[in-house]
Design a protein around this motif. Structure first.
Motif, mmCIF file in Angstrom:
data_model
loop_
_atom_site.group_PDB
_atom_site.id
_atom_site.type_symbol
_atom_site.label_atom_id
_atom_site.label_comp_id
_atom_site.label_asym_id
_atom_site.label_seq_id
_atom_site.Cartn_x
_atom_site.Cartn_y
_atom_site.Cartn_z
ATOM 1 N N ARG A 1 0.840 -1.193 0.000
ATOM 2 C CA ARG A 1 0.000 0.000 0.000
ATOM 3 C C ARG A 1 0.880 1.249 0.000
ATOM 4 O O ARG A 1 0.644 2.202 -0.746
ATOM 5 C CB ARG A 1 -0.883 -0.020 1.237
ATOM 6 C CG ARG A 1 -2.027 0.948 1.134
ATOM 7 C CD ARG A 1 -3.029 0.793 2.239
ATOM 8 N NE ARG A 1 -3.666 2.091 2.447
ATOM 9 C CZ ARG A 1 -3.258 2.980 3.342
ATOM 10 N NH1 ARG A 1 -2.239 2.696 4.121
ATOM 11 N NH2 ARG A 1 -3.863 4.140 3.453
ATOM 12 N N LYS A 2 1.947 1.198 0.816
ATOM 13 C CA LYS A 2 2.876 2.326 0.875
ATOM 14 C C LYS A 2 3.514 2.584 -0.492
ATOM 15 O O LYS A 2 3.542 3.727 -0.971
ATOM 16 C CB LYS A 2 3.954 2.020 1.915
ATOM 17 C CG LYS A 2 5.003 3.088 2.053
ATOM 18 C CD LYS A 2 6.345 2.501 2.447
ATOM 19 C CE LYS A 2 6.949 1.793 1.275
ATOM 20 N NZ LYS A 2 8.375 1.646 1.281
ATOM 21 N N ASP A 3 3.982 1.482 -1.131
ATOM 22 C CA ASP A 3 4.645 1.647 -2.433
ATOM 23 C C ASP A 3 3.684 2.182 -3.484
ATOM 24 O O ASP A 3 4.036 3.054 -4.287
ATOM 25 C CB ASP A 3 5.215 0.311 -2.905
ATOM 26 C CG ASP A 3 6.503 -0.026 -2.185
ATOM 27 O OD1 ASP A 3 7.040 0.879 -1.526
ATOM 28 O OD2 ASP A 3 6.944 -1.180 -2.262
ATOM 29 N N LEU A 4 2.447 1.638 -3.460
ATOM 30 C CA LEU A 4 1.474 2.072 -4.467
ATOM 31 C C LEU A 4 1.084 3.532 -4.236
ATOM 32 O O LEU A 4 0.873 4.283 -5.191
ATOM 33 C CB LEU A 4 0.245 1.175 -4.431
ATOM 34 C CG LEU A 4 0.457 -0.242 -4.929
ATOM 35 C CD1 LEU A 4 -0.816 -1.044 -4.847
ATOM 36 C CD2 LEU A 4 0.976 -0.245 -6.365
ATOM 37 N N LEU A 5 1.035 3.912 -2.967
ATOM 38 C CA LEU A 5 0.680 5.295 -2.641
ATOM 39 C C LEU A 5 1.756 6.243 -3.166
ATOM 40 O O LEU A 5 1.454 7.265 -3.792
ATOM 41 C CB LEU A 5 0.530 5.430 -1.126
ATOM 42 C CG LEU A 5 -0.232 6.659 -0.646
ATOM 43 C CD1 LEU A 5 -1.662 6.598 -1.136
ATOM 44 C CD2 LEU A 5 -0.193 6.738 0.870
ATOM 45 N N ILE A 6 3.030 5.869 -2.911
ATOM 46 C CA ILE A 6 4.133 6.699 -3.427
ATOM 47 C C ILE A 6 4.028 6.803 -4.940
ATOM 48 O O ILE A 6 4.151 7.881 -5.528
ATOM 49 C CB ILE A 6 5.493 6.086 -3.030
ATOM 50 C CG1 ILE A 6 5.681 6.144 -1.517
ATOM 51 C CG2 ILE A 6 6.629 6.807 -3.736
ATOM 52 C CD1 ILE A 6 6.931 5.443 -1.051
ATOM 53 N N ARG B 1 1.088 9.021 -6.031
ATOM 54 C CA ARG B 1 1.217 10.465 -5.789
ATOM 55 C C ARG B 1 2.028 11.139 -6.880
ATOM 56 O O ARG B 1 1.772 12.277 -7.234
ATOM 57 C CB ARG B 1 1.867 10.695 -4.427
ATOM 58 C CG ARG B 1 0.893 10.348 -3.333
ATOM 59 C CD ARG B 1 1.116 11.169 -2.097
ATOM 60 N NE ARG B 1 0.049 10.881 -1.146
ATOM 61 C CZ ARG B 1 0.277 10.585 0.101
ATOM 62 N NH1 ARG B 1 1.511 10.537 0.569
ATOM 63 N NH2 ARG B 1 -0.737 10.352 0.915
ATOM 64 N N THR B 2 3.052 10.450 -7.393
ATOM 65 C CA THR B 2 3.861 11.114 -8.419
ATOM 66 C C THR B 2 3.540 10.583 -9.811
ATOM 67 O O THR B 2 3.561 11.320 -10.777
ATOM 68 C CB THR B 2 5.354 10.894 -8.163
ATOM 69 O OG1 THR B 2 5.615 9.496 -8.244
ATOM 70 C CG2 THR B 2 5.752 11.393 -6.804
ATOM 71 N N ARG B 3 3.247 9.284 -9.873
ATOM 72 C CA ARG B 3 3.057 8.589 -11.150
ATOM 73 C C ARG B 3 4.271 8.752 -12.057
ATOM 74 O O ARG B 3 4.178 8.587 -13.270
ATOM 75 C CB ARG B 3 1.792 9.066 -11.860
ATOM 76 C CG ARG B 3 0.528 8.557 -11.228
ATOM 77 C CD ARG B 3 -0.698 8.993 -11.997
ATOM 78 N NE ARG B 3 -0.996 10.397 -11.823
ATOM 79 C CZ ARG B 3 -1.727 10.889 -10.838
ATOM 80 N NH1 ARG B 3 -2.238 10.085 -9.945
ATOM 81 N NH2 ARG B 3 -1.950 12.163 -10.731
ATOM 82 N N ALA B 4 5.419 9.083 -11.472
ATOM 83 C CA ALA B 4 6.605 9.339 -12.295
ATOM 84 C C ALA B 4 7.083 8.055 -12.943
ATOM 85 O O ALA B 4 7.420 8.029 -14.127
ATOM 86 C CB ALA B 4 7.716 9.924 -11.426
#
Lengths: 56, 238, 231
Positions: free
Chosen positions: C18-23, C26-29
């Protein structure tokens, strides 16, 4: 060279015995010997330095 | 003992290998179909066998390194030497095989499962040795390269099967296999000769690797109980 | 010293994922970068081969997976670069998170990213190469899912290794490419069958090979990953 090529074609067809071809044999043995000699040389060049120090 | 390994082993190896090759080149009869070209077998097949032995040794050393709780530089050096010697022998085996393939199959290379798996094996172990060059910390280098060696070795049978399936949709070239008893003797003698030379290479390269490791970790080893404190630290972190 | 009760492997994995997907969200970089990279790769294949539509269509399965493989190298490398900033990995380790949970979350995250990439590439491939999905989208979804999982299982292990080594950009493909050859081969073959029809019913055996590859590498990665990130 042309004989070698016809031999190659013959070999693909699979009929009869391949004649000659010693060039291939010698190059195999030569490459192997050369590589083994070169590797021995590289091992010798990389030999651990100053083994006397380690024994002290 | 040291002298025996340093001089006796390579000289005995060279002698036996020369005898085996002489038997193969002059004494054994030419093959019924492949003629004199078949004499490449006495250099190609022993090279392949010894490459397999070296890679197996690398795999065993890598697995036992990971199973051992504390770092064993001997196992790490064994793995390194086996990978390097195996890469040399495997490359030579592949080159001689390709040269053999030209007059018999008409091509240097075919996407045969064995050839393909071997090519992938050589790339895998090149990557392994490059990884070892690029990691300075000896502990991490040993663990990581052991992981890479295990993953790479597991991959080889999978590659073999998948390439066999992949190829089965095309035409598969088959090589005729006829083994005369007069061909078995030179093959065995050359294999024993090459085995001795391989053992000599392995021991020499192993000593080299071990000396490098000891130079790298010289400081912690010189202090008494240094390894003990490392273990207790690891325990605290865990 | 009283340590907090360790949370279960599954819960830790989900929390980290969840943490990784959230990061990522947020940027979608990372997704943007790999999508454009893969699109460029697909375009380059058409330029390199000339505008022969039949040839492109015939090889579309292979190009599709090559584009995903090249993009996965970028994605995998980035997934651990995020953690090396500010020593985030140490923080996660001290949380304390099971190293195996870190592996599962990273590998699942990477696989999800590749599935998303594949889904976005598909319409492009239909447009560029003129392919048709013959045997159905369920088959294609299976191939995409299994192929992405197969790339990310060993890829995550190697990304963790190479992210801490020198010359990591060279090292990751050098280690990963020979290893994923069986996965690439079977995924490309299965995709070709999906796109061109499967008269001899070979699809299931390729999917089986992919499944076996997945089982082996997810298992080995799960077992060995803790040894990689231990200090």
């Amino acid at each position: 060279m042309t004989t070698l090529m016809t031999l190659g074609v013959l070999a693909q067809v699979g009929s009869g015995r391949i004649q000659g071809g010693w060039g291939y044999v010698w190059s195999c043995y030569g490459i192997t010997v050369a590589a083994l000699v070169l590797y021995s040389l590289s091992l010798w060049l990389r030999r651990p330095q100053a083994p006397q120090d380690a024994k002290e | 003992m040291n002298k025996l390994i340093k001089w006796g082993l390579p000289l005995a190896g060279l002698g036996v290998l020369a005898a085996g090759w002489w038997l193969g080149l002059a004494w054994a009869p030419p093959d019924r179909e492949m003629g004199d070209v078949q004499r490449i077998m006495y250099v190609h097949v022993p090279l392949q066998w010894m490459a397999m032995v070296a890679m197996l040794l690398n795999f065993v050393a890598a697995v036992s390194y990971l199973l051992r709780g504390n770092a064993s530089w001997k196992l790490d050096s064994t793995a390194e030497s086996a990978a390097e010697v195996g890469l040399l022998l495997g490359t030579l085996g592949m080159v001689t095989g390709a040269i053999w393939g030209r007059p018999t199959w008409g091509v240097y290379w075919s996407w045969d499962p064995r050839l393909t798996s071997e090519a992938i094996m050589l790339v895998t172990y090149t990557g392994y040795l490059v990884l070892r060059r690029f990691v300075e910390d000896p502990d991490k280098r040993a663990t990581w390269s052991a992981v890479v060696a295990i993953l790479g070795a597991i991959n080889l049978p999978i590659v073999w099967f998948s390439v066999r399936w992949w190829r089965s949709l095309h035409q598969v070239q088959s090589s005729p296999k006829t083994v005369d008893p007069q061909m078995v003797l030179p093959l065995r003698v050359s294999a024993i000769g090459l085995l001795l030379i391989t053992i000599f290479f392995l021991i020499t390269r192993y000593r080299l690797a071990l000396a490098e490791r000891q130079a790298e970790v010289a400081l912690p080893d010189a202090l008494p109980e240094a390894s003990g404190s490392v273990v207790s630290n690891a325990h605290k972190v865990a | 010293m009283n340590r907090p009760a360790p949370i279960g492997l599954l819960r830790a994995t989900l929390a980290l994922l969840r943490k990784d997907l959230l990061i990522e969200w947020r940027t979608r970089a990372r997704l943007n970068a790999i999508v454009f990279f893969a699109l460029a790769t697909l375009l380059m294949f058409s330029f390199a081969l000339g505008p022969d539509t039949r040839l492109l269509e015939k090889n579309a399965g292979g190009y599709f997976w090559l584009a995903i493989l090249f993009a996965s190298v970028l994605a995998l490398g980035e997934s651990f670069r995020v953690e090396s900033e500010n020593a985030c990995m140490d923080g996660v380790r001290l949380a304390p998170a099971d190293a195996r949970a870190i592996y599962l979350s990273k590998a699942l995250g990477n696989a999800l990213l590749l599935v998303a990439l594949g889904t976005l590439l598909l319409p492009v491939m239909v447009a560029l190469y003129g392919v048709k999905v013959v045997t159905g989208f369920v088959d294609l979804g299976c191939v995409l899912l299994l192929g992405s999982l197969a790339l990310s299982a060993p890829g995550t292990v190697y990304a963790a290794i190479s992210s801490n080594a020198r010359a990591r950009d060279v090292l990751l493909p050098l280690l990963l490419f020979p290893l994923v050859i069986p996965a690439l081969l079977s995924a490309a073959k299965a995709t070709t069958l999906v796109l061109q029809g499967d008269p001899m019913n070979q699809l299931n055996s390729w999917l089986g090979l992919l499944l076996g590859f997945n089982l082996i590498y997810w298992g080995v990665g799960f077992l060995l990953f803790p040894r990689i990130i231990e200090d």
